[in-house]
Design an enzyme around this catalytic site. Structure first.
Site, PDB file in Angstrom:
ATOM      1  N   SER A   1      -7.661  -9.306  -9.763  1.00  0.00           N
ATOM      2  CA  SER A   1      -6.552  -9.932  -9.160  1.00  0.00           C
ATOM      3  C   SER A   1      -5.979 -11.112 -10.244  1.00  0.00           C
ATOM      4  O   SER A   1      -5.701 -10.550 -11.499  1.00  0.00           O
ATOM      5  CB  SER A   1      -6.854 -10.344  -7.927  1.00  0.00           C
ATOM      6  OG  SER A   1      -5.438 -10.962  -7.303  1.00  0.00           O
TER       7      SER A   1
ATOM      8  N   ASP B   1       1.188 -10.990  -9.914  1.00  0.00           N
ATOM      9  CA  ASP B   1      -0.263 -11.303 -10.488  1.00  0.00           C
ATOM     10  C   ASP B   1      -1.026  -9.974 -11.286  1.00  0.00           C
ATOM     11  O   ASP B   1      -0.064  -8.984 -11.359  1.00  0.00           O
ATOM     12  CB  ASP B   1      -1.311 -11.884  -9.520  1.00  0.00           C
ATOM     13  CG  ASP B   1      -1.539 -10.737  -8.455  1.00  0.00           C
ATOM     14  OD1 ASP B   1      -0.898  -9.718  -8.417  1.00  0.00           O
ATOM     15  OD2 ASP B   1      -2.364 -10.699  -7.718  1.00  0.00           O
TER      16      ASP B   1
ATOM     17  N   ASP C   1      -2.793  -7.631 -10.567  1.00  0.00           N
ATOM     18  CA  ASP C   1      -2.918  -5.960  -9.807  1.00  0.00           C
ATOM     19  C   ASP C   1      -1.748  -5.938  -9.191  1.00  0.00           C
ATOM     20  O   ASP C   1      -1.889  -4.978  -8.237  1.00  0.00           O
ATOM     21  CB  ASP C   1      -4.454  -6.205  -9.061  1.00  0.00           C
ATOM     22  CG  ASP C   1      -4.260  -6.994  -7.772  1.00  0.00           C
ATOM     23  OD1 ASP C   1      -3.785  -8.033  -7.763  1.00  0.00           O
ATOM     24  OD2 ASP C   1      -4.751  -6.357  -6.626  1.00  0.00           O
TER      25      ASP C   1
ATOM     26  N   ASP D   1      -0.031  -7.094  -6.529  1.00  0.00           N
ATOM     27  CA  ASP D   1      -0.143  -7.293  -4.942  1.00  0.00           C
ATOM     28  C   ASP D   1       0.405  -8.669  -4.440  1.00  0.00           C
ATOM     29  O   ASP D   1       0.757  -8.766  -3.370  1.00  0.00           O
ATOM     30  CB  ASP D   1      -1.408  -7.001  -4.078  1.00  0.00           C
ATOM     31  CG  ASP D   1      -2.520  -7.979  -4.366  1.00  0.00           C
ATOM     32  OD1 ASP D   1      -2.266  -9.086  -5.456  1.00  0.00           O
ATOM     33  OD2 ASP D   1      -3.483  -8.090  -3.726  1.00  0.00           O
TER      34      ASP D   1
END
Length: 475
Positions: free
Chosen positions: A110, A245, A247, A249
């Site tokens: 992340s 960010d 990843d 999400d």
């Protein structure tokens, strides 16, 4: 060949579940540890679901492909087929998993630094629960040591389905006349956002693409990124800037002036635009949500998507339109919605695209800033102390709760009194003037996070700087 027991290797590793998946240093993600988590996950969920295939995807971290190879080897040894979807956003692989009713694994750390990585696990019906995490960590499944890593062949179905999820809802001219900057950096969705927004009629400008991994934290945007957004907005005359960010999400959206919106304000505007009836949100979110008086029910939870999702269970029994969001901006849709006569299926995991699209829809021909100005004016700020041991964070918080007056004095806030302490997650102190500061150790890394809220943005920022400046010297 000697077999390995999953619980033995998981418990002796330094990788553990936090608020969003298993996280740890890259050097800790050996092939056997990656395989152990994979086998344990499959052993747990195969007792509840029937499936033949497991979807697998990664972010742009240098270490992610190698970890995925180890996971793929474990999936095949466990008796399942592997679908590798390459670099895609987490909500894209999660949505695909839900649609196909198969489990998936996302290799991502992340927003945390590139020397760390992680694994997110999804059952065929959505995110794993905290109970699932416990079962995975304690699974006694036995497996063979990996002898060779497979070459992974990329499938594009998850990316294609994710784009279609949103473009199918709207007219292709929806964003005609809008000029949108895409801050690409190293986001896992950077190769599909351009296609998605242009498919809806927007003129797109690609910004800040990087071959090096950049750990963008949507809850603590750095000064460099604040300056970049303002300069890009002015240079290209943008209506908005969209980013995420690592990843994909957690959204990061700037208005026409290049000011990044706080994630919970974006979530609030999205919920109003979607006509949501009931919300589940973490305790750290802006109180403008309640002050807006736009919702029949607002449920406050611990921080982390598993807790928000757990909060949905009671809400969907009483309300038709239920959603949630976090202070980082990630939006979770608990129920199906009808938009333009078409069904948008529930996606109870963090998503970045839906809030960005709905913000642009809500703004229409007006500026995004005007939407923000019409909300109750409560301002939040947040930041974190990195490389700060969780044990020390806990000690400081426990001491502060025992003697809040002494703690305020140590922070240089002796002119204020503590009116309330909420210990839902960490410690959230409400002061006698209504201002708030909230301390919480990160669940993903050795960091102490500080969230603040005030009637003035500069005051909220000053609280964060003062508190985080004083805390390292406290014993």
């Amino acid at each position: 060949m000697t077999n390995i027991v999953t619980s033995d290797i998981i418990k002796t590793s330094n990788i553990s579940f936090g608020t969003s998946g298993a996280r740890g240093l890259v050097v800790e993600f050996t092939d056997d540890i990656s395989a152990a988590f994979t086998h344990a996950f499959l052993a747990v969920i195969s007792q509840k679901f029937e499936f033949e295939t497991v979807a697998l995807a990664i972010d742009n971290r240098p270490s992610s492909y190698g970890i995925a190879q180890a996971c793929a080897a474990a999936i095949e040894e466990h008796g399942f087929e592997v679908e590798f979807h390459g670099v895609v956003p987490t909500p894209a692989i999660a949505s695909y998993s839900l649609t196909k009713k198969i489990p998936c694994i996302m290799i991502t750390g992340s927003h945390i630094p590139f020397d760390r990585n992680g694994m997110k696990f999804y059952r065929p019906d959505g995110e794993i629960s905290k109970d699932d995490e416990y079962s995975i960590s304690n699974s006694n499944y036995s497996f063979s040591k990996i002898s060779a890593l497979p070459t992974l062949v990329k499938c594009t179905d998850a990316a294609d389905n994710y784009i279609a999820r949103y473009t199918s809802l709207f007219d292709k001219y929806l964003l005609c006349g809008k000029k949108i900057g895409i801050y690409e950096h190293s986001s896992s969705g950077r190769d599909l956002y351009h296609q998605l927004f242009t498919s809806l009629g927007a003129e797109v400008v690609s910004l800040g693409r990087s071959d090096d991994f950049i750990p963008i934290d949507t809850e603590a945007v750095g000064d460099k990124d604040r300056s970049l957004a303002k300069s890009w907005s002015k240079k290209y005359c943008l209506d908005a800037i969209f980013s995420t960010d690592g990843d994909g999400d957690r959204p990061l959206v700037a208005d026409e002036k290049g000011n990044w919106l706080r994630g919970d304000i974006l979530g609030l505007l999205t919920s109003i635009a979607l006509d949501i009836e009931a919300l589940a949100i973490p305790v750290s979110c802006n109180t403008a949500v309640e002050l807006s008086k736009r919702f029949k029910r607002v449920l406050r939870t611990k921080i982390g998507s598993p807790y928000v999702i757990a909060g949905f269970e009671g809400l969907i029994e009483s309300y038709h339109c239920v959603a949630g969001f976090e202070a980082n901006g990630g939006y979770l849709l608990a129920t199906d919605l009808v938009i333009n006569g078409k069904t948008l299926s529930a996606l109870p995991t963090r998503d970045a695209v839906l809030p960005a699209l709905m913000l642009l829809v809500a703004a229409g021909k007006d500026n995004i800033s005007s939407l923000v100005e019409n909300l109750p004016q409560r301002f939040t700020w947040s930041d974190r102390i990195k490389n700060f041991a969780s044990e020390k964070s806990q000690q400081i918080i426990e001491s502060a709760v025992m003697s809040p007056e002494n703690f305020l004095s140590q922070l240089g806030l002796s002119q204020r009194q503590c009116a309330d302490i909420d210990q839902t997650d960490g410690a959230r102190f409400t002061l006698d003037n209504g201002d708030v500061f909230h301390l919480r150790p990160s669940g993903n890394a050795p960091e102490l996070r500080c969230y603040t809220e005030a009637a003035d943005e500069l005051q909220a920022k000053e609280y964060v700087e003062t508190i985080l400046g004083k805390i390292p010297s406290l014993q």
